[in-house]
Design a protein around this motif. Structure first.
Motif, mmCIF file in Angstrom:
data_model
loop_
_atom_site.group_PDB
_atom_site.id
_atom_site.type_symbol
_atom_site.label_atom_id
_atom_site.label_comp_id
_atom_site.label_asym_id
_atom_site.label_seq_id
_atom_site.Cartn_x
_atom_site.Cartn_y
_atom_site.Cartn_z
ATOM 1 N N LEU A 1 0.897 -1.157 0.000
ATOM 2 C CA LEU A 1 0.000 0.000 0.000
ATOM 3 C C LEU A 1 0.931 1.200 0.000
ATOM 4 O O LEU A 1 1.638 1.442 0.991
ATOM 5 N N CYS A 2 0.957 1.939 -1.095
ATOM 6 C CA CYS A 2 2.068 2.881 -1.267
ATOM 7 C C CYS A 2 1.691 4.075 -2.136
ATOM 8 O O CYS A 2 0.608 4.120 -2.734
ATOM 9 N N GLY A 3 2.622 5.033 -2.225
ATOM 10 C CA GLY A 3 2.378 6.251 -2.980
ATOM 11 C C GLY A 3 2.407 6.065 -4.474
ATOM 12 O O GLY A 3 1.668 6.726 -5.207
ATOM 13 N N GLY A 4 3.271 5.191 -4.970
ATOM 14 C CA GLY A 4 3.416 4.972 -6.412
ATOM 15 C C GLY A 4 3.257 3.515 -6.766
ATOM 16 O O GLY A 4 4.250 2.827 -7.059
ATOM 17 N N PRO A 5 2.039 2.981 -6.758
ATOM 18 C CA PRO A 5 1.839 1.538 -6.959
ATOM 19 C C PRO A 5 2.331 1.039 -8.309
ATOM 20 O O PRO A 5 2.860 -0.075 -8.399
ATOM 21 N N GLU A 6 2.150 1.821 -9.359
ATOM 22 C CA GLU A 6 2.600 1.371 -10.683
ATOM 23 C C GLU A 6 4.114 1.169 -10.698
ATOM 24 O O GLU A 6 4.621 0.175 -11.228
ATOM 25 N N THR A 7 4.833 2.110 -10.109
ATOM 26 C CA THR A 7 6.295 2.018 -10.064
ATOM 27 C C THR A 7 6.744 0.833 -9.233
ATOM 28 O O THR A 7 7.650 0.081 -9.621
ATOM 29 N N VAL A 8 6.123 0.622 -8.068
ATOM 30 C CA VAL A 8 6.502 -0.481 -7.191
ATOM 31 C C VAL A 8 6.274 -1.820 -7.871
ATOM 32 O O VAL A 8 7.124 -2.720 -7.812
ATOM 33 N N THR A 9 5.151 -1.970 -8.546
ATOM 34 C CA THR A 9 4.866 -3.229 -9.233
ATOM 35 C C THR A 9 5.840 -3.472 -10.380
ATOM 36 O O THR A 9 6.375 -4.577 -10.542
ATOM 37 N N ALA A 10 6.107 -2.427 -11.160
ATOM 38 C CA ALA A 10 7.008 -2.576 -12.300
ATOM 39 C C ALA A 10 8.435 -2.864 -11.862
ATOM 40 O O ALA A 10 9.143 -3.666 -12.472
ATOM 41 N N ARG A 11 8.869 -2.208 -10.789
ATOM 42 C CA ARG A 11 10.265 -2.322 -10.376
ATOM 43 C C ARG A 11 10.525 -3.541 -9.509
ATOM 44 O O ARG A 11 11.588 -4.168 -9.612
ATOM 45 N N TYR A 12 9.581 -3.892 -8.638
ATOM 46 C CA TYR A 12 9.842 -4.953 -7.657
ATOM 47 C C TYR A 12 8.979 -6.198 -7.852
ATOM 48 O O TYR A 12 9.147 -7.179 -7.118
ATOM 49 N N GLY A 13 8.052 -6.150 -8.774
ATOM 50 C CA GLY A 13 7.291 -7.346 -9.105
ATOM 51 C C GLY A 13 6.297 -7.789 -8.062
ATOM 52 O O GLY A 13 5.979 -8.978 -7.960
ATOM 53 N N ILE A 14 5.778 -6.842 -7.245
ATOM 54 C CA ILE A 14 4.765 -7.204 -6.253
ATOM 55 C C ILE A 14 3.492 -6.402 -6.519
ATOM 56 O O ILE A 14 3.552 -5.271 -7.002
#
Length: 402
Positions: free
Chosen positions: A42-55
């Protein structure tokens, strides 16, 4: 056997490399120590987190304009409604997890401008939801500092009290929470999580190169009345220092740590119009470490820029804006090379820089020794954290749709 369900929470994926570096360190640990864990954010930039870390990742706020200034009636109403909706959204997300980790970051401090109804409110919702719903919330390696604003102070204090686990990145942070009325007898202090990231290999030092890490610095919460003056003095001082380096025949590599820092980079490059001044565009702390590893010396402001420079073993001078930076420099054996970011004096900064360079060989050895000790201490803490937070069995896990 049901895999443990782990959530990570914070202003992640929002452009701050330090925050994302802390997340990366925790994810690396989870993948090693708990490879079967199911992790989402649960975060500020979900698209970036998913793309970068695969979660999988969910947006922290219902209102997409949460961090934009609201002046019109509709925008103000949307913010107010968002605060109410976020109560339900946060609780629903917390309920789906066994453990929620807030990885590092200065979530218990206000050393930069901060409003109580922003992130402090979100953190309080998280910790209160965890306590009410039986989900462990862990504040891992976080930063804290004394807070004067009553509303922000109250939200931060109650967030810390409601968390199931607390650890801090320096002693000053634990002392600050104790002073704000939090019982800290069982709370641990350990090096910043970013020190758990691997040090890049194969870098080659480029003789004559100085990395200068800059920040869009306007002071902290208590400096709002003179924020413009602080910013102007900071930028002017850094420009004078960069001009000195260029006149001395050095190559200057400008570094940032947040998207907003590019305005300062642009101001420096416009004032010091020289091909010797270039700017990096780091996408992670690992990229920052590669940059600092190639330099003879680093002069940096942002806390995680300092960590990258120190971890790479490069002699570093800190433009400090909070006690955490002074504490970090002292821990790594460079306490004499700190300069206030609020009162940048170019002449004195140049003198400190020259003194630092004279001890370069000695300080590189000091940093190598300190980094070994820090790595051992942090690995030990992460092992203890796992023991405290993660059950050994999930045969009787709660239903998915509880």
């Amino acid at each position: 056997m049901t895999p443990v369900r782990v959530g990570v929470f914070g202003l992640l994926g929002s452009g701050n490399l330090g925050n994302d570096g802390s997340l990366e360190a925790v994810l690396d640990h989870l993948r090693t120590a708990h490879p079967d864990a199911r992790v989402d954010a649960l975060c500020g930039g979900p698209e970036t987190v998913t793309a970068r870390y695969g979660i999988p990742a969910t947006r922290l706020h219902w209102n997409r304009g949460e961090y934009r200034t609201a002046s019109r009636v509709g925008a103000v109403a949307a913010k107010g409604a968002g605060k109410l909706v976020d109560i339900v959204r946060t609780a629903a997300w917390v309920r789906r997890h066994d453990v929620v980790i807030v990885p590092g970051m200065g979530v218990l401090e206000a050393t930069l401008p901060l409003r109580p109804w922003g992130f402090p409110y979100s953190l309080f919702l998280l910790c209160a939801s965890g306590r009410l719903l039986g989900t462990k919330v862990a504040l891992v390696g976080v930063g804290a500092a004394a807070i004067r604003d009553p509303a922000t102070r109250a939200l931060v204090r109650w967030s810390a009290r409601l968390a199931a686990h607390r650890s801090y990145r320096d002693t000053q942070s634990r002392d600050a929470m104790r002073a704000m009325g939090v019982r800290t007898a069982r709370d641990m202090v350990h090096p910043d999580l970013a020190f758990a990231l691997p040090t890049p290999e194969g870098t080659v030092r480029q003789e004559g190169t100085v990395c200068v890490g800059v920040m869009d610095f306007h002071g902290g919460n208590d400096d709002r009345a003179r924020a413009d003056e602080i910013h102007r003095r900071y930028v002017d001082g850094v420009i004078s220092f960069v001009r000195y380096l260029v006149d001395d025949g050095r190559r200057v590599r400008l570094l940032t740590g947040d998207d907003c820092d590019t305005t300062v980079v642009d101001a420096i490059r416009a004032a010091v119009d020289s091909p010797q001044v270039t700017a990096a565009e780091p996408a992670s702390l690992t990229h920052l470490m590669r940059e600092t590893a190639t330099a003879d010396t680093v002069v940096a402001t942002r806390y995680h820029n300092l960590i990258c420079a120190l971890k790479s073993g490069t002699p570093t001078l800190a433009l400090t804006y909070a006690a955490k930076s002074d504490a970090l420099m002292a821990r790594m054996g460079l306490g004499a090379y700190c300069h206030s970011a609020r009162e940048v004096d170019a002449d004195r900064l140049i003198d400190q820089f020259r003194a630092l360079e004279k001890r370069s060989t000695e300080l590189r050895q000091t940093l190598a020794e300190r980094n070994e000790a820090v790595a051992r201490e942090l690995a030990d803490h992460l092992t203890r954290m796992s023991t405290a937070l993660f059950p050994t069995s999930h045969a009787a896990a709660r239903p998915e749709d509880r």
